[in-house]
Motif scaffolding. Structure first.
Motif, PDB file in Angstrom:
ATOM      1  N   LEU A  58     -12.818  28.310  37.341  1.00  0.00           N
ATOM      2  CA  LEU A  58     -13.729  29.390  37.729  1.00  0.00           C
ATOM      3  C   LEU A  58     -15.158  28.909  37.942  1.00  0.00           C
ATOM      4  CD1 LEU A  58     -12.509  32.130  35.209  1.00  0.00           C
ATOM      5  CD2 LEU A  58     -11.861  31.885  37.612  1.00  0.00           C
ATOM      6  N   TYR A  59     -15.447  27.678  37.461  1.00  0.00           N
ATOM      7  CA  TYR A  59     -16.809  27.143  37.559  1.00  0.00           C
ATOM      8  C   TYR A  59     -16.754  25.776  38.245  1.00  0.00           C
ATOM      9  CZ  TYR A  59     -17.964  30.917  34.351  1.00  0.00           C
ATOM     10  OH  TYR A  59     -18.119  32.152  33.778  1.00  0.00           O
ATOM     11  N   LYS A  60     -16.742  25.816  39.565  1.00  0.00           N
ATOM     12  CA  LYS A  60     -16.530  24.608  40.357  1.00  0.00           C
ATOM     13  C   LYS A  60     -17.666  23.590  40.211  1.00  0.00           C
ATOM     14  CE  LYS A  60     -12.752  26.333  42.107  1.00  0.00           C
ATOM     15  NZ  LYS A  60     -11.423  25.789  41.719  1.00  0.00           N
ATOM     16  N   ASP A  61     -18.877  24.066  39.864  1.00  0.00           N
ATOM     17  CA  ASP A  61     -20.015  23.154  39.734  1.00  0.00           C
ATOM     18  C   ASP A  61     -20.042  22.438  38.387  1.00  0.00           C
ATOM     19  OD1 ASP A  61     -20.937  23.800  42.271  1.00  0.00           O
ATOM     20  OD2 ASP A  61     -22.176  25.447  41.545  1.00  0.00           O
ATOM     21  N   GLY A  62     -19.124  22.809  37.508  1.00  0.00           N
ATOM     22  CA  GLY A  62     -19.018  22.135  36.224  1.00  0.00           C
ATOM     23  C   GLY A  62     -19.765  22.830  35.104  1.00  0.00           C
ATOM     24  N   LEU A  63     -19.348  22.543  33.877  1.00  0.00           N
ATOM     25  CA  LEU A  63     -19.964  23.091  32.681  1.00  0.00           C
ATOM     26  C   LEU A  63     -20.064  22.003  31.617  1.00  0.00           C
ATOM     27  CD1 LEU A  63     -17.981  26.457  32.291  1.00  0.00           C
ATOM     28  CD2 LEU A  63     -20.346  26.227  33.103  1.00  0.00           C
ATOM     29  N   THR A  64     -20.991  22.152  30.696  1.00  0.00           N
ATOM     30  CA  THR A  64     -21.055  21.263  29.537  1.00  0.00           C
ATOM     31  C   THR A  64     -19.982  21.691  28.537  1.00  0.00           C
ATOM     32  OG1 THR A  64     -22.614  22.656  28.326  1.00  0.00           O
ATOM     33  CG2 THR A  64     -23.544  21.013  29.836  1.00  0.00           C
ATOM     34  N   TYR A  65     -19.667  20.819  27.585  1.00  0.00           N
ATOM     35  CA  TYR A  65     -18.607  21.195  26.645  1.00  0.00           C
ATOM     36  C   TYR A  65     -18.979  22.380  25.755  1.00  0.00           C
ATOM     37  CZ  TYR A  65     -20.600  18.688  22.569  1.00  0.00           C
ATOM     38  OH  TYR A  65     -21.381  18.280  21.517  1.00  0.00           O
ATOM     39  N   PRO A  66     -20.284  22.557  25.349  1.00  0.00           N
ATOM     40  CA  PRO A  66     -20.602  23.780  24.607  1.00  0.00           C
ATOM     41  C   PRO A  66     -20.394  25.037  25.453  1.00  0.00           C
ATOM     42  CG  PRO A  66     -22.291  22.122  24.230  1.00  0.00           C
ATOM     43  CD  PRO A  66     -21.447  21.640  25.372  1.00  0.00           C
ATOM     44  N   GLU A  67     -20.699  24.944  26.758  1.00  0.00           N
ATOM     45  CA  GLU A  67     -20.507  26.085  27.651  1.00  0.00           C
ATOM     46  C   GLU A  67     -19.020  26.387  27.829  1.00  0.00           C
ATOM     47  OE1 GLU A  67     -24.471  25.646  30.507  1.00  0.00           O
ATOM     48  OE2 GLU A  67     -22.639  24.537  31.006  1.00  0.00           O
ATOM     49  N   ILE A  68     -18.218  25.338  27.937  1.00  0.00           N
ATOM     50  CA  ILE A  68     -16.766  25.521  28.071  1.00  0.00           C
ATOM     51  C   ILE A  68     -16.211  26.193  26.829  1.00  0.00           C
ATOM     52  CG2 ILE A  68     -14.551  24.329  28.266  1.00  0.00           C
ATOM     53  CD1 ILE A  68     -16.065  22.155  29.870  1.00  0.00           C
ATOM     54  N   TYR A  69     -16.643  25.732  25.657  1.00  0.00           N
ATOM     55  CA  TYR A  69     -16.194  26.338  24.396  1.00  0.00           C
ATOM     56  C   TYR A  69     -16.543  27.824  24.370  1.00  0.00           C
ATOM     57  CZ  TYR A  69     -16.548  27.839  19.543  1.00  0.00           C
ATOM     58  OH  TYR A  69     -16.446  28.561  18.381  1.00  0.00           O
ATOM     59  N   LYS A  70     -17.767  28.157  24.769  1.00  0.00           N
ATOM     60  CA  LYS A  70     -18.216  29.556  24.766  1.00  0.00           C
ATOM     61  C   LYS A  70     -17.342  30.411  25.676  1.00  0.00           C
ATOM     62  CE  LYS A  70     -22.313  32.426  25.544  1.00  0.00           C
ATOM     63  NZ  LYS A  70     -23.746  32.435  25.952  1.00  0.00           N
ATOM     64  N   LYS A  71     -17.006  29.883  26.862  1.00  0.00           N
ATOM     65  CA  LYS A  71     -16.176  30.630  27.813  1.00  0.00           C
ATOM     66  C   LYS A  71     -14.751  30.809  27.283  1.00  0.00           C
ATOM     67  CE  LYS A  71     -19.426  31.047  30.890  1.00  0.00           C
ATOM     68  NZ  LYS A  71     -20.053  32.362  31.161  1.00  0.00           N
ATOM     69  N   VAL A  72     -14.225  29.788  26.622  1.00  0.00           N
ATOM     70  CA  VAL A  72     -12.882  29.890  26.042  1.00  0.00           C
ATOM     71  C   VAL A  72     -12.831  31.007  25.012  1.00  0.00           C
ATOM     72  CG1 VAL A  72     -11.196  28.712  24.562  1.00  0.00           C
ATOM     73  CG2 VAL A  72     -12.225  27.498  26.482  1.00  0.00           C
ATOM     74  N   ILE A  73     -13.868  31.078  24.184  1.00  0.00           N
ATOM     75  CA  ILE A  73     -13.946  32.125  23.157  1.00  0.00           C
ATOM     76  C   ILE A  73     -14.114  33.500  23.794  1.00  0.00           C
ATOM     77  CG2 ILE A  73     -15.295  33.016  21.225  1.00  0.00           C
ATOM     78  CD1 ILE A  73     -13.599  30.584  20.556  1.00  0.00           C
ATOM     79  N   GLU A  74     -15.023  33.599  24.771  1.00  0.00           N
ATOM     80  CA  GLU A  74     -15.283  34.882  25.429  1.00  0.00           C
ATOM     81  C   GLU A  74     -14.033  35.432  26.111  1.00  0.00           C
ATOM     82  OE1 GLU A  74     -20.035  34.303  26.541  1.00  0.00           O
ATOM     83  OE2 GLU A  74     -18.495  34.063  28.087  1.00  0.00           O
ATOM     84  N   GLN A  75     -13.261  34.536  26.715  1.00  0.00           N
ATOM     85  CA  GLN A  75     -12.058  34.959  27.428  1.00  0.00           C
ATOM     86  C   GLN A  75     -10.824  35.015  26.531  1.00  0.00           C
ATOM     87  OE1 GLN A  75     -11.591  32.775  31.178  1.00  0.00           O
ATOM     88  NE2 GLN A  75     -13.817  32.476  31.272  1.00  0.00           N
ATOM     89  N   LYS A  76     -11.012  34.689  25.246  1.00  0.00           N
ATOM     90  CA  LYS A  76      -9.938  34.734  24.254  1.00  0.00           C
ATOM     91  C   LYS A  76      -8.709  33.933  24.704  1.00  0.00           C
ATOM     92  CE  LYS A  76     -11.374  39.291  22.581  1.00  0.00           C
ATOM     93  NZ  LYS A  76     -10.974  40.694  22.330  1.00  0.00           N
ATOM     94  N   LEU A  77      -8.996  32.710  25.156  1.00  0.00           N
ATOM     95  CA  LEU A  77      -7.931  31.842  25.662  1.00  0.00           C
ATOM     96  C   LEU A  77      -7.280  31.001  24.580  1.00  0.00           C
ATOM     97  CD1 LEU A  77      -9.684  30.607  28.935  1.00  0.00           C
ATOM     98  CD2 LEU A  77      -7.993  32.431  28.701  1.00  0.00           C
ATOM     99  N   TYR A  78      -8.007  30.781  23.480  1.00  0.00           N
ATOM    100  CA  TYR A  78      -7.481  29.916  22.422  1.00  0.00           C
ATOM    101  C   TYR A  78      -8.157  30.286  21.106  1.00  0.00           C
ATOM    102  CZ  TYR A  78      -5.831  25.672  20.087  1.00  0.00           C
ATOM    103  OH  TYR A  78      -5.231  24.795  19.222  1.00  0.00           O
ATOM    104  N   THR A  79      -7.403  30.194  20.005  1.00  0.00           N
ATOM    105  CA  THR A  79      -7.936  30.472  18.673  1.00  0.00           C
ATOM    106  C   THR A  79      -8.125  29.165  17.922  1.00  0.00           C
ATOM    107  OG1 THR A  79      -6.792  32.601  18.595  1.00  0.00           O
ATOM    108  CG2 THR A  79      -7.568  31.687  16.504  1.00  0.00           C
ATOM    109  N   PHE A  80      -9.359  28.884  17.517  1.00  0.00           N
ATOM    110  CA  PHE A  80      -9.686  27.650  16.818  1.00  0.00           C
ATOM    111  C   PHE A  80      -9.659  27.857  15.311  1.00  0.00           C
ATOM    112  CE2 PHE A  80     -11.636  27.219  20.962  1.00  0.00           C
ATOM    113  CZ  PHE A  80     -11.363  25.909  21.315  1.00  0.00           C
ATOM    114  N   GLY A  81      -9.219  26.829  14.593  1.00  0.00           N
ATOM    115  CA  GLY A  81      -9.215  26.885  13.141  1.00  0.00           C
ATOM    116  C   GLY A  81     -10.063  25.806  12.505  1.00  0.00           C
ATOM    117  N   ALA A  82     -10.501  24.826  13.296  1.00  0.00           N
ATOM    118  CA  ALA A  82     -11.285  23.714  12.764  1.00  0.00           C
ATOM    119  C   ALA A  82     -12.707  24.147  12.442  1.00  0.00           C
ATOM    120  CB  ALA A  82     -11.313  22.556  13.768  1.00  0.00           C
ATOM    121  N   LYS A  83     -13.364  23.393  11.554  1.00  0.00           N
ATOM    122  CA  LYS A  83     -14.737  23.695  11.184  1.00  0.00           C
ATOM    123  C   LYS A  83     -15.703  23.455  12.333  1.00  0.00           C
ATOM    124  CE  LYS A  83     -14.478  22.899   6.190  1.00  0.00           C
ATOM    125  NZ  LYS A  83     -15.020  22.117   5.063  1.00  0.00           N
ATOM    126  N   ASP A  84     -15.397  22.498  13.208  1.00  0.00           N
ATOM    127  CA  ASP A  84     -16.277  22.165  14.329  1.00  0.00           C
ATOM    128  C   ASP A  84     -15.480  22.282  15.628  1.00  0.00           C
ATOM    129  OD1 ASP A  84     -18.269  21.290  15.956  1.00  0.00           O
ATOM    130  OD2 ASP A  84     -18.387  19.265  15.153  1.00  0.00           O
TER     131      ASP A  84
END
Length: 272
Positions: free
Chosen positions: A13-39
């Protein structure tokens, strides 16, 4: 959906690219994956690097899905790789103010932390029954039980009566270690009431050895409750210690490469 699939869905959805913090934020916002790790952000970065074209190290994946612009840290932009073209790489100044041994040590510590984060993430997304059986394997690897294959028994389930597993330390089962396992998310703690329930379950079995393991953490009151238990030896293992023990005992991980470092033997250059 796996972490890699979630990252790919975001980057499509973001052809120009994203940083890894931005990717993480989008994954959470779109509820694509549930993380259990501390980081969890470090998990996203690790998966990006493992599957990034042009990034090769022993534990990197042979299947490549992403490309980076070559920037460092949280400024690097990641895109979906089309299998052919590569973006223009940014130049970077090599680190020259640290000794190579220092760089190796720093990166090794970072690697260990990242692997242990991934272990906890895998645990959080596994079946509760698998978690309980994994902990039995860990206790066996730590030296408890008279036989690796026959000493541990999984008892968890709807009618487990507060005990998820038992290990026979001798062949006749005269000495036993009882296990309680709680696979909680990183934000949910284990309180004194949980400890009291486990102690009560042990008392009904006339048990005097117990291990309470959680993927989260124990409150101060829970630790005090365990320390005050009478006639019972009760050990508490939280998520941070658990991931370390699993890594050190080779459960959920494998060694991809071993590197040797060297020091000069000054005596070898003396004419004796």
């Amino acid at each position: 959906m796996t972490i890699v699939e979630a990252i790919k869905q975001v980057l499509y959805l973001y052809k120009d690219g994203l940083t890894y913090p931005e990717i993480y934020k989008k994954v959470i916002e779109q509820k694509l994956y549930t993380f259990g790790a501390k980081d969890p952000k470090a998990i996203v970065r690790s998966k990006l690097r493992q599957h990034c074209y042009g990034v090769d190290y022993p534990s990197a994946s042979p299947s490549k899905h992403f490309v980076s612009d070559g920037a460092k840290g949280n400024k690097a932009l990641y895109k979906i790789w089309d299998g052919k073209s590569l973006p223009k790489q940014k130049s970077s100044r090599p680190i020259d103010h640290e000794a190579p041994e220092e760089v190796i040590d720093d990166y090794y510590k970072s690697h260990i932390k990242n692997i242990e984060n991934q272990i906890m993430d895998g645990i959080y997304n596994s079946d509760p029954g698998f978690f309980e059986k994994l902990l039995l394997k860990l206790l066996i690897e730590l030296g408890y039980g008279w036989d690796k294959e026959r000493a541990g028994f999984h008892t968890g389930g709807p009618n487990d009566r507060g005990v998820d597993g038992v290990i026979f330390e001798d062949q006749l089962g005269l000495e036993r270690v009882y296990l309680q396992a709680k696979r909680y998310g990183k934000s949910k703690s284990i309180g004194p009431s949980d400890i009291q329930q486990f102690i009560g379950a042990m008392n009904t079995k006339n048990a005097n050895k117990g291990v309470f393991i959680t993927s989260s953490y124990f409150t101060k009151a829970a630790k005090e409750e365990a320390n005050d238990a009478r006639n019972i030896s009760l050990v508490l293992i939280d998520g941070e210690k658990l991931s370390e023990l699993l890594r050190k005992n080779g459960l959920g991980v494998s060694v991809s490469e071993t590197y040797k470092t060297y020091t000069i033997d000054s005596d070898a250059f003396k004419d004796n």
